[in-house]
Design a protein around this motif. Structure first.
Motif, short mmCIF file in Angstrom:
data_model
loop_
_atom_site.label_atom_id
_atom_site.label_comp_id
_atom_site.label_asym_id
_atom_site.label_seq_id
_atom_site.Cartn_x
_atom_site.Cartn_y
_atom_site.Cartn_z
N ALA A 154 0.85 -1.20 0.00
CA ALA A 154 0.00 0.00 0.00
C ALA A 154 0.88 1.25 0.00
CB ALA A 154 -0.91 -0.01 1.23
N ILE A 160 -8.54 3.65 0.41
CA ILE A 160 -8.81 2.37 1.07
C ILE A 160 -10.27 1.99 0.80
CG2 ILE A 160 -8.89 1.12 3.27
CD1 ILE A 160 -6.95 3.34 4.35
N LEU A 207 -6.64 -3.78 9.15
CA LEU A 207 -6.10 -2.58 8.52
C LEU A 207 -4.75 -2.23 9.14
CD1 LEU A 207 -6.27 -0.06 6.68
CD2 LEU A 207 -7.53 1.08 8.53
N ALA A 218 -3.07 5.43 8.20
CA ALA A 218 -4.36 5.54 7.52
C ALA A 218 -5.29 6.46 8.29
CB ALA A 218 -4.99 4.15 7.38
N SER A 253 -6.35 -1.40 -1.25
CA SER A 253 -5.80 -0.05 -1.34
C SER A 253 -5.29 0.15 -2.77
CB SER A 253 -4.68 0.04 -0.30
OG SER A 253 -3.58 0.75 -0.76
N MET A 278 -4.73 5.99 2.82
CA MET A 278 -3.44 5.68 3.43
C MET A 278 -2.65 6.98 3.60
SD MET A 278 -3.31 2.45 4.00
CE MET A 278 -3.95 0.86 3.46
#
Lengths: 304, 304
Positions: A154, A160, A207, A218, A253, A278
């Motif tokens: 990511a 996201i 996450l 994030a 992502s 992110m």
């Protein structure tokens, strides 16, 4: 703060000295990859135990067999790979025999047929002392056109997204959810993803794993999280969507441009929802509907 | 008379509708095979549980981890294939944590290094209620030059051989045996085998499985069976060699000419012993030292 499970997994990964030529994906992602004849064969294993992943007062053996397969199929989806076959091992409680094995097999076979992932073999054993039902599924998959999507790539600035709705799985969905195998392949056919995983232990925890593996942070918008109808029956629906776990939806992502393209081309029935972004900063922040922010607590499952 | 485990395994095999092009070996052999890019990837899964496969009063967690790997590695040997990687899942008793996981990992890793079969991933869970340690190993392998050796292709007239010595495994060897991975590859490099499997549930039971799968019978010479020193400590050493199980030696069948060639070219340290012959007649007969014969009773393990 990582849970004990993540600490020991990281320790195992550090002990591991895999050659990247032979094993492009090792400990710590949804599946491991073995290089074979110019391609990758992927493998995932999942153990479900009575009293933790299912309760035989409320779940049938058919449902337990289905769930064992579905949990591993969800790992195949998590990397956008195509399941090719399963082996399943069971430890049976005392008193179980052929009747119970056939009921388990019925559920295993339903998932096998639905996801074109045949049962290829297995192992049967039975507790001598008191012991609950234990079922272990191992599924092998192959790449689905593109390379398997890792959880560790990511980028800061990525959008996201999640599939479906989150929360309330314990009220029943955890026994009959549909692993997002086809959706993952459709999504990766339409847009370039940077990272993906499935939500097995709760959005907050998973996450955080994706962020840690990718070296990013994030911001999640609470108001954007697609909260399931089942979660509305919980005392705190948002908490359920963030932490209850066993959603087995996809978390992914991708760049804003790719996300726009995906949303433009995507047609249901499974919804894709943008829930945040992110960030460079290693923190994970939950932005609430009232505009206030707080660190996202990892309240999901820790199996240790 | 087959045991319950064989009856249900045969039932599972009958439910299975595998395409032989995609899956050349399905339910009922030591490993299943998945066709991939013009070759075969093989997979085996084994579940070991406390009180059945090990006892934590006498076995260390290191030994349990080693055994979990070794049992699956023995399946790789059984088909003369080359292990390429393992995934291991565990259900931990209450009170277990990182310390116990590291001890298990030590044993897993010993086997992984010794047999060039790295640990690629796994799953960790923990009983909420009372429950014993459960460990499941799944190993993937590839062909070792020749095609994987099935258990189902023995011919009437074949010589029956075993590696090593049999019996008394429960006195300790079952925790530190050496799966015959290298030996299987050497043997198949020297001679053409018709059938092979490993002896996990006892010679009597496993030979009967090979005969049934191949549609042949057998005569075994009691005086030829290589009885281990450990088995001599049992009340009936021959019975232990026939029925105790967990020998994890190789049982194989080949023409008399190929056997002669193999014996001529073979050099230890693991011995190869001829113990009998496959016959047309579907019975399995034990010929005793005094010249009398009796049907070989299947006294090995039935996991159901």
């Amino acid at each position: 703060m990582s849970g004990d499970e993540d600490i020991i997994t990281a320790w195992f990964a550090r002990q591991s000295k895999l050659s990247a030529n032979d094993y492009s994906i090792g400990i710590g992602d949804d599946m491991a990859a073995i290089h074979f004849r110019g391609g990758d064969i992927l493998v995932t294993t999942d153990m479900l135990i009575e009293g933790v992943h299912f309760d035989l007062q409320s779940a049938s053996l058919h449902q337990v067999g289905y769930k064992a397969m579905a949990v591993s199929l969800s790992d195949c989806a998590a990397m956008a790979t195509v399941p090719v076959g399963a082996v399943v091992a069971v430890a049976l409680p005392k008193g179980y025999g052929q009747k119970e094995l056939k009921e388990l097999h019925g559920g295993i076979n339903d998932a096998a047929v639905k996801y074109s992932c045949p049962l290829l073999g297995g192992d049967i054993t039975k507790w001598k002392a008191t012991g609950g039902l234990c079922i272990n599924s191992t599924i092998t998959s192959r790449g689905g056109g593109g390379a398997p999507v890792l959880r560790s790539q990511a980028n800061s600035g990525d959008v996201i997204c999640v599939t479906g709705q989150l929360g309330g799985s314990g009220l029943g969905r955890h026994l009959n959810f549909e692993p997002r195998v086809k959706e993952a392949l459709r999504i990766t056919g339409l847009a370039k993803l940077n990272a993906m995983m499935d939500i097995s232990d709760g959005l907050s925890t998973d996450l955080s794993r994706m962020c840690k593996a990718s070296g990013v942070g994030a911001i999640i918008e609470a108001a954007q999280i697609p909260i399931s109808q089942a979660a509305q029956k919980r005392e705190d629906p948002l908490d359920s969507a963030l932490n209850e776990g066993e959603d087995f939806e996809l978390l992914f992502s991708l760049s804003a441009a790719q996300c726009q393209k995906l949303q433009h081309l995507w047609s249901g029935p499974v919804e894709i929802t943008q829930i945040g972004q992110m960030t460079k900063n290693a923190e994970i922040v939950l932005k609430k509907a009232d505009g206030s922010s707080e660190p996202l607590r990892q309240g999901g499952w820790d199996h240790l």
